[in-house]
Each structure stands twice: as C-alpha cells, then as structure tokens.
Design a protein around this motif. Structure first.
Motif, PDB file in Angstrom:
ATOM      1  N   HIS A  69       0.828  -0.856   0.436  1.00 48.59           N
ATOM      2  CA  HIS A  69       0.284   0.062   0.285  1.00 48.59           C
ATOM      3  C   HIS A  69       1.022   1.496   0.205  1.00 48.59           C
ATOM      4  O   HIS A  69       0.333   2.608   0.390  1.00 48.59           O
ATOM      5  N   TRP A 110      -0.969  -7.433  15.738  1.00 51.61           N
ATOM      6  CA  TRP A 110      -0.942  -7.626  13.924  1.00 51.61           C
ATOM      7  C   TRP A 110      -2.679  -6.920  14.337  1.00 51.61           C
ATOM      8  O   TRP A 110      -2.962  -8.370  14.753  1.00 51.61           O
ATOM      9  N   ASN A 111      -3.725  -6.448  13.489  1.00 53.66           N
ATOM     10  CA  ASN A 111      -4.122  -6.344  13.435  1.00 53.66           C
ATOM     11  C   ASN A 111      -4.636  -4.832  11.983  1.00 53.66           C
ATOM     12  O   ASN A 111      -4.629  -3.953  12.126  1.00 53.66           O
ATOM     13  N   GLU A 112      -5.059  -5.961  11.070  1.00 53.08           N
ATOM     14  CA  GLU A 112      -5.229  -5.373   9.752  1.00 53.08           C
ATOM     15  C   GLU A 112      -6.567  -5.077   9.373  1.00 53.08           C
ATOM     16  O   GLU A 112      -6.146  -3.105   8.691  1.00 53.08           O
ATOM     17  N   ARG A 113      -6.865  -4.985  10.176  1.00 47.26           N
ATOM     18  CA  ARG A 113      -8.986  -3.868  10.031  1.00 47.26           C
ATOM     19  C   ARG A 113      -8.161  -2.432  10.307  1.00 47.26           C
ATOM     20  O   ARG A 113      -8.645  -1.571   9.615  1.00 47.26           O
ATOM     21  N   ARG A 114      -7.788  -2.580  11.632  1.00 46.05           N
ATOM     22  CA  ARG A 114      -8.330  -1.341  12.002  1.00 46.05           C
ATOM     23  C   ARG A 114      -6.841  -0.530  11.561  1.00 46.05           C
ATOM     24  O   ARG A 114      -6.618   0.557  11.493  1.00 46.05           O
ATOM     25  N   ARG A 116      -5.648  -0.219   8.134  1.00 46.74           N
ATOM     26  CA  ARG A 116      -6.398  -0.059   7.186  1.00 46.74           C
ATOM     27  C   ARG A 116      -7.723   0.968   7.321  1.00 46.74           C
ATOM     28  O   ARG A 116      -7.677   2.077   6.360  1.00 46.74           O
ATOM     29  N   GLU A 117      -8.391   1.109   8.763  1.00 46.70           N
ATOM     30  CA  GLU A 117      -9.045   2.550   8.469  1.00 46.70           C
ATOM     31  C   GLU A 117      -8.396   3.298   8.889  1.00 46.70           C
ATOM     32  O   GLU A 117      -9.204   4.441   8.874  1.00 46.70           O
ATOM     33  N   ARG A 118      -7.361   3.422   9.565  1.00 46.24           N
ATOM     34  CA  ARG A 118      -6.773   4.579   9.830  1.00 46.24           C
ATOM     35  C   ARG A 118      -5.523   4.863   8.575  1.00 46.24           C
ATOM     36  O   ARG A 118      -5.478   5.883   8.707  1.00 46.24           O
TER      37      ARG A 118
END
Length: 120
Positions: A69, A110-114, A116-118
């Motif tokens: 990204h 590791w928290n991919e969702r968080r 991504r949100e940020r």
C-alpha cells in the motif's frame, strides 16, 4: 398532482443532494466557517512507527502490508539490547508488532482491519 411533485422532489434530492452537499461544504470549509477535510481531498496519513523483531511472522505480514500500500513507516527492532526496547516497554507492549500512529495511537499486535481504517 401533489404526489407527482413530491415524487419529483424526492428523486431530485436523491440524485443531486450529495453533489449539492459536497459543493456547499467545500465553500464553507474554504470560508473557514466549518472545519474538516474537503470532499474528495486525500486524507493525510499519520506517521507510522513499528516496533518489531526480525523473526516475527506478524511483523513480516505488516512489512508486506506497508509495501503493498506504499505506506512509509519507521521500523524499530526491539531484540536484545536494542536502544528502542525501553521505549517499546513504556508503551505497555509485551509483544510485537506494536504500532504507533501519529505519535499517539498505539496498536498492539497485528490488526490489519484497524490499520486499514487508519491508514487507507
């Protein structure tokens, strides 16, 4: 006749409402009347610091995520007698990866969702 006028008004609001809202918000932001990002303006990413180790699989996933990204980040290795180990422990972290976003928000693990949100 009134029903027809109401249907036309509802359809017009549904089709053109978001455009008119965005245009109006842009003018209010530019005039300094309201604060916020302009519609369609790119969101500024916070600076990212990742506390990691070389052998951590989740750290490798984070590196891959950042590369895919084009997210710039600073990596701080906390293995052994690392100068960053104390800094990392002061965050209340005991595992890796640990992320600090914008110098304030701490994400432990590791928290991919968080992420991504940020960051996206």
């Amino acid at each position: 006749m009134r029903l027809l006028m109401l249907v036309i008004a509802v359809l017009a609001a549904w089709q053109y409402g978001p455009t008119l809202y965005s245009a109006g918000k842009t003018q209010l932001v530019e005039a300094g009347i309201i604060r916020g990002a302009l519609p369609g303006a790119p969101r500024e990413r916070p600076a990212v610091v990742m506390y990691a180790t070389r052998s951590c699989g989740y750290c490798a996933r984070a590196r891959k995520f950042f590369a895919e990204h084009n997210i710039p980040y600073t990596e701080r290795n906390v293995e052994g007698r690392s100068p960053y180990r104390n800094e990392w422990q002061q965050l209340g972290a005991s595992g890796v990866p640990t992320f600090v976003l914008g110098g304030e928000e701490v994400i432990k693990g590791w928290n991919e969702r968080r992420l991504r949100e940020r960051l996206l």
